[in-house]
Each structure stands twice: as structure tokens, then as C-alpha cells.
Motif scaffolding. Structure first.
Motif, PDB file in Angstrom:
ATOM      1  N   PHE A 104       0.864  -1.181   0.000  1.00 20.17           N
ATOM      2  CA  PHE A 104       0.000   0.000   0.000  1.00 20.17           C
ATOM      3  C   PHE A 104       0.898   1.228   0.000  1.00 20.17           C
ATOM      4  N   VAL A 105       0.591   2.177  -0.869  1.00 17.83           N
ATOM      5  CA  VAL A 105       1.390   3.401  -0.951  1.00 17.83           C
ATOM      6  C   VAL A 105       0.447   4.596  -0.889  1.00 17.83           C
ATOM      7  N   GLN A 106       0.842   5.579  -0.099  1.00 15.72           N
ATOM      8  CA  GLN A 106       0.072   6.814  -0.018  1.00 15.72           C
ATOM      9  C   GLN A 106       0.939   7.941  -0.580  1.00 15.72           C
ATOM     10  N   VAL A 107       0.396   8.645  -1.555  1.00 13.51           N
ATOM     11  CA  VAL A 107       1.096   9.799  -2.116  1.00 13.51           C
ATOM     12  C   VAL A 107       0.388  11.039  -1.585  1.00 13.51           C
ATOM     13  N   ILE A 108       1.159  11.931  -0.982  1.00 15.17           N
ATOM     14  CA  ILE A 108       0.592  13.138  -0.365  1.00 15.17           C
ATOM     15  C   ILE A 108       1.165  14.344  -1.096  1.00 15.17           C
ATOM     16  N   ARG A 109       0.276  15.199  -1.592  1.00 13.23           N
ATOM     17  CA  ARG A 109       0.713  16.403  -2.300  1.00 13.23           C
ATOM     18  C   ARG A 109       0.215  17.609  -1.541  1.00 13.23           C
ATOM     19  N   GLY A 110       1.121  18.497  -1.207  1.00 17.83           N
ATOM     20  CA  GLY A 110       0.731  19.689  -0.467  1.00 17.83           C
ATOM     21  C   GLY A 110       1.669  20.835  -0.787  1.00 17.83           C
ATOM     22  N   LYS A 111       1.576  21.898  -0.001  1.00 18.34           N
ATOM     23  CA  LYS A 111       2.430  23.067  -0.239  1.00 18.34           C
ATOM     24  C   LYS A 111       2.712  23.737   1.095  1.00 18.34           C
ATOM     25  N   VAL A 112       3.981  24.088   1.311  1.00 23.51           N
ATOM     26  CA  VAL A 112       4.368  24.752   2.554  1.00 23.51           C
ATOM     27  C   VAL A 112       5.179  26.000   2.212  1.00 23.51           C
ATOM     28  N   ASP A 113       5.188  26.968   3.152  1.00 27.45           N
ATOM     29  CA  ASP A 113       5.991  28.172   2.899  1.00 27.45           C
ATOM     30  C   ASP A 113       7.391  28.037   3.494  1.00 27.45           C
ATOM     31  N   ASP A 114       7.630  26.963   4.260  1.00 30.74           N
ATOM     32  CA  ASP A 114       8.945  26.749   4.867  1.00 30.74           C
ATOM     33  C   ASP A 114       9.372  25.290   4.680  1.00 30.74           C
ATOM     34  N   PRO A 115       9.937  24.963   3.509  1.00 34.81           N
ATOM     35  CA  PRO A 115      10.309  23.573   3.238  1.00 34.81           C
ATOM     36  C   PRO A 115      11.283  22.989   4.256  1.00 34.81           C
ATOM     37  N   SER A 116      12.140  23.818   4.844  1.00 26.99           N
ATOM     38  CA  SER A 116      13.127  23.284   5.794  1.00 26.99           C
ATOM     39  C   SER A 116      12.429  22.710   7.028  1.00 26.99           C
ATOM     40  N   ARG A 117      11.300  23.287   7.382  1.00 24.34           N
ATOM     41  CA  ARG A 117      10.534  22.791   8.530  1.00 24.34           C
ATOM     42  C   ARG A 117       9.979  21.396   8.231  1.00 24.34           C
ATOM     43  N   LEU A 118       9.479  21.225   7.019  1.00 22.41           N
ATOM     44  CA  LEU A 118       8.947  19.937   6.588  1.00 22.41           C
ATOM     45  C   LEU A 118      10.078  18.910   6.511  1.00 22.41           C
ATOM     46  N   ARG A 119      11.218  19.326   5.971  1.00 27.02           N
ATOM     47  CA  ARG A 119      12.361  18.436   5.792  1.00 27.02           C
ATOM     48  C   ARG A 119      12.872  17.948   7.146  1.00 27.02           C
ATOM     49  N   ALA A 120      12.904  18.858   8.121  1.00 31.43           N
ATOM     50  CA  ALA A 120      13.403  18.503   9.460  1.00 31.43           C
ATOM     51  C   ALA A 120      12.543  17.408  10.080  1.00 31.43           C
ATOM     52  N   MET A 121      11.240  17.509   9.896  1.00 32.77           N
ATOM     53  CA  MET A 121      10.344  16.499  10.458  1.00 32.77           C
ATOM     54  C   MET A 121      10.575  15.152   9.770  1.00 32.77           C
ATOM     55  N   MET A 122      10.756  15.197   8.439  1.00 30.69           N
ATOM     56  CA  MET A 122      10.940  13.961   7.672  1.00 30.69           C
ATOM     57  C   MET A 122      12.260  13.261   7.993  1.00 30.69           C
ATOM     58  N   THR A 123      13.250  14.013   8.439  1.00 29.62           N
ATOM     59  CA  THR A 123      14.561  13.389   8.649  1.00 29.62           C
ATOM     60  C   THR A 123      14.765  12.951  10.098  1.00 29.62           C
ATOM     61  N   ASP A 124      13.773  13.206  10.951  1.00 25.05           N
ATOM     62  CA  ASP A 124      13.865  12.731  12.333  1.00 25.05           C
ATOM     63  C   ASP A 124      13.418  11.268  12.350  1.00 25.05           C
ATOM     64  N   ALA A 125      14.290  10.403  11.833  1.00 19.40           N
ATOM     65  CA  ALA A 125      13.908   9.016  11.581  1.00 19.40           C
ATOM     66  C   ALA A 125      13.515   8.282  12.852  1.00 19.40           C
ATOM     67  N   GLN A 126      14.249   8.530  13.918  1.00 20.38           N
ATOM     68  CA  GLN A 126      13.968   7.794  15.151  1.00 20.38           C
ATOM     69  C   GLN A 126      12.559   8.104  15.655  1.00 20.38           C
ATOM     70  N   LEU A 127      12.243   9.400  15.652  1.00 20.62           N
ATOM     71  CA  LEU A 127      10.916   9.822  16.108  1.00 20.62           C
ATOM     72  C   LEU A 127       9.833   9.193  15.229  1.00 20.62           C
ATOM     73  N   LEU A 128      10.022   9.275  13.913  1.00 20.43           N
ATOM     74  CA  LEU A 128       9.003   8.750  13.008  1.00 20.43           C
ATOM     75  C   LEU A 128       8.862   7.239  13.147  1.00 20.43           C
ATOM     76  N   HIS A 129       9.981   6.569  13.353  1.00 23.05           N
ATOM     77  CA  HIS A 129       9.911   5.116  13.460  1.00 23.05           C
ATOM     78  C   HIS A 129       9.186   4.699  14.738  1.00 23.05           C
ATOM     79  N   GLU A 130       9.444   5.430  15.824  1.00 27.27           N
ATOM     80  CA  GLU A 130       8.750   5.120  17.085  1.00 27.27           C
ATOM     81  C   GLU A 130       7.255   5.398  16.967  1.00 27.27           C
TER      82      GLU A 130
END
Length: 198
Positions: A104-130
Motif C-alpha cells: 500500500f502506498v500513499q502519495v501526499i501532495r501539499g504546499k508549505v511556505d517553509d520547506p526546511s521545517r517539513l524536511r526537518a520532520m521527515m529526517t527525524d527518523a527515530q521519532l518517526l519510526h517510534e
């Protein structure tokens, strides 16, 4: 990495799938720098293809091949109407970017005014995995105007839906709400994958 997203309404789904298979068999050997792709259809007939290349130059070299041009015309003719293309070389991978074992794959399309904020959340692998052990991996492609396309791979839809009910910690919830405001979700219940390594 460079990602191209192709999206449009397509009712000729078997033909589209066959054409994608043909590309892999006949054209992928000459596509230097092609890494793979994730493809599927939503329940309402949208085709979504997320194609990965090593870099923009490799993708451009591929699209300039005459046989690629001929194939792309055949592909365009299978869509019911206009086709959207999105290109990005601002790509972030989570857990190696996904898995060809995903059901199963979910594709999410959106728009943000601060990409670095989005990127930081995506790269916090430990948090996301937990928080979401059901996620096998994801890719996040951000365009210059802040439009993003996230491709999230799950073992199956059931575990994804169960994961959605888990309430994230307060600070994470604020980040998720920021990222997902106005976002559209495309559920690919029968995804298929192509990879340069197979």
C-alpha cells in the motif's frame, strides 16, 4: 536524487500498466541514471507515477532519447485528459526511501511556505519510526515554490490505517498539521514498483 511525478486521470489502466512494463523491459537499459519508480491508480481513476533518477541531467538525457519521446506519446494517449508533471531535485529519503515489498502506498501532495521545517520532520527518523512503525519508507520531493510530493510505503493498508489512529506527541502534531494543511492524499491500493537493481 531527482524525482519526476506524473499524474492524470486514466481509465485504460491495464494498457498503462503494460506500457510501463514495456518501458522497463525495452527502454530502461538505455536510461543511464534511472533508479526506479512507484506507480499505481487511485480508486477514482487517477494514475500516479513517481520516477527516480540519480540527478536532473540523467532525467533530461533520458527524455531526449527518440525512443523515449515515442514511448511518452503513447503514454500521453492513454490518459483521459491533461497530465500533470512535477519535477524536483530537492529530495529527502526516509528509511532508504521505501520498499518494493510495500502492499500500500500513499502519495501526499501539499504546499508549505517553509520547506526546511517539513524536511526537518521527515529526517527525524527515530521519532518517526517510534511513532509510525508501520511506515516502510518514504521519499519527499520539494519543488522551488514549496509544493511537495511525499510517497509513503506501507506493508499493507490495514497497518497504515491503524497507524493513523495513533495520536502523535503534541510538538509533532503541530508540525504535521502545518505540513498537511490543504494536502491531498492519493491512496494506491495496488502499487507496483520498478527498480534498476532487478
Amino acid at each position: 536524487m531527482f524525482i519526476q511525478i506524473i499524474q492524470g486521470r486514466c481509465t485504460r489502466q491495464d494498457e498503462m500498466h503494460a506500457l510501463a512494463d514495456e518501458w522497463r523491459e525495452r527502454l530502461s537499459p538505455g536510461a543511464d541514471g534511472w533508479l526506479g519508480g512507484t506507480y499505481g491508480f487511485t480508486d477514482d481513476g487517477q494514475f500516479v507515477g513517481v520516477v527516480r533518477f540519480e540527478d536532473r541531467a540523467a532525467a533530461e538525457a533520458n527524455s531526449q532519447r527518440p525512443e523515449q519521446g515515442a514511448w511518452a506519446e503513447r503514454m500521453a494517449s492513454l490518459f483521459d485528459g491533461p497530465v500533470e508533471f512535477h519535477d524536483s531535485d530537492d529530495v529527502t529519503l526516509l528509511f532508504d526511501g521505501g520498499s518494493d515489498e510495500a502492499g500500500f502506498v500513499q502519495v501526499i501532495r501539499g504546499k508549505v511556505d517553509d520547506p526546511s521545517r517539513l524536511r526537518a520532520m521527515m529526517t527525524d527518523a527515530q521519532l518517526l519510526h517510534e511513532m509510525r512503525p508501520d511506515i516502510l519508507g518514504a521519499t519527499l520531493a520539494i519543488e522551488p515554490d514549496g509544493t511537495y510530493t511525499e510517497t509513503v510505503a506501507f506493508r499493507d493498508e490495514e497497518s497504515a490505517r491503524k497507524g493513523e489512529t495513533v495520536m502523535p506527541p503534541e510538538e509533532v502534531r503541530a508540525e504535521l498539521e502545518y505540513a498537511m494543511r490543504g494536502a491531498r492524499f492519493y491512496d494506491l491500493r495496488h502499487p507496483w514498483f520498478e527498480s534498476a537493481h532487478h
